[in-house]
Design an enzyme around this catalytic site. Sequence first.
Site, PDB file in Angstrom:
ATOM      1  N   HIS A 103       0.884  -1.176   0.000  1.00 21.20           N
ATOM      2  CA  HIS A 103       0.000   0.000   0.000  1.00 21.20           C
ATOM      3  C   HIS A 103       0.916   1.217   0.000  1.00 21.20           C
ATOM      4  O   HIS A 103       2.006   1.170   0.583  1.00 21.20           O
ATOM      5  CB  HIS A 103      -0.832   0.107   1.274  1.00 21.20           C
ATOM      6  CG  HIS A 103      -1.838  -0.972   1.504  1.00 21.20           C
ATOM      7  ND1 HIS A 103      -1.540  -2.127   2.142  1.00 21.20           N
ATOM      8  CD2 HIS A 103      -3.161  -1.034   1.210  1.00 21.20           C
ATOM      9  CE1 HIS A 103      -2.624  -2.884   2.231  1.00 21.20           C
ATOM     10  NE2 HIS A 103      -3.626  -2.251   1.669  1.00 21.20           N
ATOM     11  N   ASP A 106       2.349   1.936   3.338  1.00 25.30           N
ATOM     12  CA  ASP A 106       3.281   0.963   3.934  1.00 25.30           C
ATOM     13  C   ASP A 106       4.710   1.374   3.633  1.00 25.30           C
ATOM     14  O   ASP A 106       5.600   1.177   4.450  1.00 25.30           O
ATOM     15  CB  ASP A 106       3.125  -0.438   3.322  1.00 25.30           C
ATOM     16  CG  ASP A 106       1.740  -0.990   3.423  1.00 25.30           C
ATOM     17  OD1 ASP A 106       1.092  -0.752   4.441  1.00 25.30           O
ATOM     18  OD2 ASP A 106       1.320  -1.672   2.466  1.00 25.30           O
TER      19      ASP A 106
HETATM   20  C1  XUL Z   1      -8.076  -6.745   3.831  1.00 23.69           C
HETATM   21  C2  XUL Z   1      -7.170  -7.101   2.728  1.00 23.69           C
HETATM   22  C3  XUL Z   1      -6.270  -6.028   2.263  1.00 23.69           C
HETATM   23  C4  XUL Z   1      -6.062  -6.009   0.777  1.00 23.69           C
HETATM   24  C5  XUL Z   1      -5.241  -4.833   0.291  1.00 23.69           C
HETATM   25  O1  XUL Z   1      -8.890  -7.771   4.265  1.00 23.69           O
HETATM   26  O2  XUL Z   1      -7.138  -8.231   2.310  1.00 23.69           O
HETATM   27  O3  XUL Z   1      -5.052  -6.167   2.936  1.00 23.69           O
HETATM   28  O4  XUL Z   1      -5.419  -7.181   0.346  1.00 23.69           O
HETATM   29  O5  XUL Z   1      -5.762  -3.616   0.689  1.00 23.69           O
END
Ligand code: XUL
Length: 443
Positions: A103, A106
């Site tokens: 992300h 992150d």
């Molecule tokens: C939440 C989830 C997230 C996504 C990316 O349940 O799986 O971590 O993979 O935002």
Amino acid sequence: MTEFFTEVPEPIRYAGPDSDDPLKFRWYDADRMVGDRTMAEHLRIAVCYWHSFSWPGNDVFGDGGFDRPWLDPALEPMAAARTKMAAAFEFFEKLGAPFFCFHDHDIAPEGTTFAEESANLEAMVEEAAAHMERTGVRLLWGTARLFWHPRYMAGAATNPNPEVFARAAAQVRNCLEATHRLGGANYVLWGGREGYDTLLNTDVGRELDQLGRFLTLVVEHKHAIGFDGTILIEPKPQEPVKHQYDHDSQTVHAFLQRYGLDGEVKVNIEVNHATLSGHDFAHEVAVAAAAGIFGSVDANRGDDRLGWDTDQFPNSVDQMALGVYEILRAGGFTTGGFNFDTKLRRQSIDRTDLFHGHIGGIDTLARSLLVAQAMLADGALADLRSARYGGWDGDLGRAIMAGERSLADLHRLVAGNEVDPAPRSGRQEALENVVNRYIERVR
Ligand code: XUL
Ligand code: CO
């Protein structure tokens, strides 16, 4: 450079199923050919940045106790981000993971203004590019964190306030361009807050239109900048909100069709999200593949008795082999792969626990791949399946599907006693025994 994973001085190697060495692979042999691809090419393993490097091990009842020196709150945020990235790439390299996922927040501190957020991301993207160049590790996907900041508490794209929609769009523009700059194979949107906590304050029709508009903007921008990766939606039925619009693969497919986006967007299926929506993982893959929207997988599983997203490492060949079988039937991954969106348990506080989790999970996938490929190559399940549908290749079946028989035609046929179908065994138990035999025998 400081070394962070000193208990693992060497890259993890393959040692075979008889090995008892906890820091060796027993099944994942990256260059082993399985059908027409190597194991590494089939599985396209990715490590997630967030749970593995940004999370200190806290839960809703208490602080985290993980040994992660780069998360020390006393560090200056950009210096901490650089240290974290060095640790992450040391881990990717030692594990032998070909991919990672992130992300925006992150890898780069959020900052206090949009200008600061953008500048931080730009700087950390250049830092990541240098690490990727040095190590050969690639980006499976990037994604924007559109669920953390309180401004997104009522959703990002589905927010009642268009200014929040605009703020989210700006953030996605940055993150999509960062993903493009790093040669990402996909870009993911997980709509954790795109849904509602209560219908009493929610206009579902408006919110769905907003979500369709938002996704259209993302697709348009992808084409405008020449990003050739796949845009993926990650279905999840609930958590954090009570109801999420991207409920499961079939719901997402209907949504994409409604907003004219099928052909542009696929799904990233998470194993435990499938469970939370009342499905098996294999079901989600099969439904997505049938709709032509199968893209990628988050391999983490849930717990049979807990109704929330525990994000555990995959450890069941029984479960994963059936999902991998559906993936292979669909032709395997193209731009997708197996991302480990996995969390250690809160008491697994040592840095080396990250290796134990990933090694076991990757071995589970490797063994599942061998089972699935063997079943596929032998036609172990396919022969019975095609015999079961054989009638549809005959005159009657073909004519019905070609639209050459009306309801009245079929009535005439049945009334004239020209058809008299008899039930046949579906042989479920025999097929389950076949799967178990493959699991027992695979080497
Ligand atoms: C939440 C989830 C997230 C996504 C990316 O349940 O799986 O971590 O993979 O935002
Ligand atoms: Co996920």
